[in-house]
Structure formats: C-alpha cells, structure tokens
Design a protein around this motif. Structure first.
Motif, PDB file in Angstrom:
ATOM      1  N   ASN A 131       0.612   5.088  -6.011  1.00  0.00           N
ATOM      2  CA  ASN A 131      -0.771   5.184  -5.564  1.00  0.00           C
ATOM      3  C   ASN A 131      -1.293   3.838  -5.024  1.00  0.00           C
ATOM      4  OD1 ASN A 131      -3.320   6.166  -5.200  1.00  0.00           O
ATOM      5  ND2 ASN A 131      -3.863   6.173  -7.377  1.00  0.00           N
ATOM      6  N   GLY A 132      -0.750   3.412  -3.871  1.00  0.00           N
ATOM      7  CA  GLY A 132      -1.235   2.168  -3.266  1.00  0.00           C
ATOM      8  C   GLY A 132      -0.596   0.939  -3.896  1.00  0.00           C
ATOM      9  N   LEU A 133       0.723   0.998  -4.068  1.00  0.00           N
ATOM     10  CA  LEU A 133       1.436  -0.065  -4.794  1.00  0.00           C
ATOM     11  C   LEU A 133       1.912  -1.159  -3.825  1.00  0.00           C
ATOM     12  CD1 LEU A 133       3.870   0.713  -7.645  1.00  0.00           C
ATOM     13  CD2 LEU A 133       4.603  -0.868  -5.881  1.00  0.00           C
TER      14      LEU A 133
ATOM     15  N   ASP B  53       0.823  -1.230   0.000  1.00  0.00           N
ATOM     16  CA  ASP B  53       0.000   0.000   0.000  1.00  0.00           C
ATOM     17  C   ASP B  53       0.848   1.268   0.000  1.00  0.00           C
ATOM     18  OD1 ASP B  53      -2.320  -1.553   0.134  1.00  0.00           O
ATOM     19  OD2 ASP B  53      -2.090  -1.762   2.309  1.00  0.00           O
TER      20      ASP B  53
ATOM     21  N   THR C  85       0.378   2.232  -9.715  1.00  0.00           N
ATOM     22  CA  THR C  85      -0.208   1.071  -9.057  1.00  0.00           C
ATOM     23  C   THR C  85       0.097  -0.197  -9.860  1.00  0.00           C
ATOM     24  OG1 THR C  85      -2.218   0.258  -8.021  1.00  0.00           O
ATOM     25  CG2 THR C  85      -2.504   1.358 -10.111  1.00  0.00           C
TER      26      THR C  85
END
Ligand code: ATP
Length: 308
Positions: free
Chosen positions: A25-27, A13, A211
């Motif tokens: 972005n939330g990887l 995240d 992401t």
C-alpha cells in the motif's frame, strides 16, 4: 553494469492489490549496493509480495520498481544472470536431486561457483543424491540458498531465509550472508526475526500493513534510549512508583511479574527504583538496563508485537 552509487533496489509508491486485499500500500525503500537490507515485519505485512515484484515473479499494480537500474517486469532476461533468488517456498521441484539440480542451475551461468564445494559449505554433501522433497526443512532451505548463490549473483533476494531453522543452521546462514556482504554482493532479505535484522542488516525497512512504518540503520532506529527491566511479585502499585520517578517516565507490568521502566534511565532513576522496591519489601530480580530493540520499536510504532 549499473553505475556505481546506484541503488541495488529502488521501490517507490508500490501498490499491489489481490481483489479486496491491499497487500502493498504505497511502499517505498532503497537498498544500497553492497549492503544488507532487511524488510522486517509480521506475517502478512506484504514483504513477500514486494520481494516477488522485485524478482519479476509478480506484477506491480502501480509504482516504480528498479533492480540494478532495470525494470524487473520488462528486463527479466537481463536481470536473471545477475540476481539470485531464494523463494520462501523453496523453488526446487520435489523430485529433483540436490546435487543434480544445483549442477543444472550452475550450467545456466557463465561463471558459476563449484556446486560440490557449495554443497559442502552448506553441509549438504551427504544429501547430494536425495530428492528435494525428502530433505528436512532446514536442508531444503539450505539447498534453496545454494541455488540462489551458485551463479555468483550481484544481488540476492532471500525471502525468510532462516524461518524454521534450528539455531545452529540459522547462525551458519547468518555467517554466509555476512560473507556475501564481505564479497560486495547486495542482499535484500525479509524476516520477522528482529535479531536477524539487528545482526545482519545495514538498513532495516520496517513494514506493516503493506507500508513502511520506519527505516534506517538498526542502531539509529532503536535509538540511544535505555530501559530498565526487572521481575518481582505481580501487582506492584506502579502508579505510586511512577510518582517517584522523573516526569516523562513510564512503567508497566507485562506479562504479570515482568516490569519495564522507560524514560531517561540515569543512575538517579535506577537508585529511585531500587529504593522504592526496598521500601516496599520488593526483591527486584533480574534487574537490568538494556537498549531498546527493533521489537520495542515495532511495538511502539504499531501497537502490536512482531511475532503476533
Ligand atoms: N496470491 C494472493 N492472493 C490473494 N491474497 C494474497 C496473495 N498473496 C498474498 N496475499 C495477501 O496479501 C497480504 C500480504 O501477503 P505477503 O505474503 O506479501 O506478506 P508477508 O509479509 O510476506 O507475510 P509472510 O511473512 O506470511 O510471508 C496478506 O494479507 C496475504 O494474505
């Protein structure tokens, strides 16, 4: 030493913003120990930001990052001797002479590789006395790689290691990465060359807009599906061809004169396509059946081409 079986890198995240730009972005992904993990994505996808957070060069906005079980933001000192870094920008001062700089970096490590042998291995012996800024782009890349490897790291981060290299230099870099894997070193690299990811990686993490859009072994990602390609005169009536093909097939012309048929590619489908061509006086040139590539997977997932 981290316990066996633990990931070399674990990211969950991860978010990183630069002002209004959300670069990551939330990887989330894991890189296994002793394996080659490739982050594949177009320019601006967030690969460098992610890898630099893992290297401890940038701070995460939020999310969890563990490198060899440690937090790169807090445990940089403990990680430094164990991790090799090849940054995209080279990371070597412009006036530093190749050989001297490599010997200096080697002196910081307790059990370094022999700098002269490493220069030789990378074809840089003739450039040992040349300042970094006077090396060609490919030579600079190779020196950065040598700097990353001289300390015998357990884990190396390679940010676009072959961008701008000629095919021969690219192949020798690939061989070196394969040797590292053979020696049990964990490798995390970024690339926007799908051939590189396909050839080198045990695990590919496809990144777009900060992401992960897909991840897995290259063969699993591409799947067992086949596709048929041929060249012919532009503007064939594909709707008519499609009506002759089994339901669920797709046919498109892109660019002009290049045809792609997707679906359940069996002998019957091949026979239908060639019979349709014959009945329309169309010579299907360079007709071939091939497996999908990671490029195809990327296009399907994002609607965009990797190299765009
Ligand atoms: N220091 C920074 N300040 C502002 N924006 C940045 C900064 N670094 C990166 N970005 C932006 O964040 C996004 C992701 O960039 P990043 O370099 O991580 O992507 P990348 O996938 O590595 O691309 P490339 O292959 O071009 O290096 C881009 O939109 C980029 O312009």
């Amino acid at each position: 030493m981290a316990p066996p079986g633990e990931s070399a890198v674990e990211v969950a995240d991860l978010v990183r913003r630069y002002g209004p730009v959300t670069a990551v972005n939330g990887l989330s992904f894991r890189a296994a120990r002793g394996a080659v993990t490739a982050m594949l994505g177009p320019n601006g996808a967030g690969k460098t930001t992610t890898i630099e957070i893992c290297e401890g060069f940038r701070r995460a906005g939020s999310g969890l990052v563990r490198v060899l079980g440690l937090d790169p933001a807090a445990d940089g000192k403990a990680l430094k001797p164990r991790v090799g870094v090849m940054p995209q920008s080279g990371g070597v001062p412009g006036t530093a002479r190749a050989g001297e700089f490599l010997r200096l970096i080697a002196s910081f490590h307790s059990r370094p590789l022999d700098p002269a042998a490493l220069l030789e291995r990378l074809g840089l012996t003739g450039q040992a006395r040349t300042p970094f800024r006077r090396l060609s782009g490919g030579q600079q890349q190779r020196l950065s790689l040598a700097v990353a490897l001289v300390g015998r790291p357990e884990l190396v981060f390679l940010d676009e290691p072959t961008t701008g290299l000629d095919p021969q230099a690219r192949h020798s870099t690939w061989e070196l990465v394969e040797e590292l894997r053979g020696a049990g070193v964990s490798v995390v690299l970024t690339t926007h060359y799908m051939e590189e990811a396909e050839r080198l990686a045990d695990h590919v993490v496809i990144v777009d807009h900060g992401t992960v859009v897909a991840q897995g072994a290259p063969a699993d990602l591409a799947g067992a599906e086949r596709q048929l390609r041929f060249r012919a005169r532009p503007g064939l009536g594909l709707d008519e061809l499609l009506s002759a093909l089994p339901l669920g097939s797709a046919a498109k012309e892109s660019p002009a004169g290049h045809y792609l048929v997707e679906g359940d590619v069996r002998p019957e489908l091949l026979a239908t396509v060639t019979a349709w061509c014959a009945s329309h006086g169309v010579m299907a040139e360079e007709l071939r059946i091939e497996r999908r590539t990671l490029e195809d997977v990327f296009l399907e997932l994002t609607g965009r081409e990797l190299r765009s």
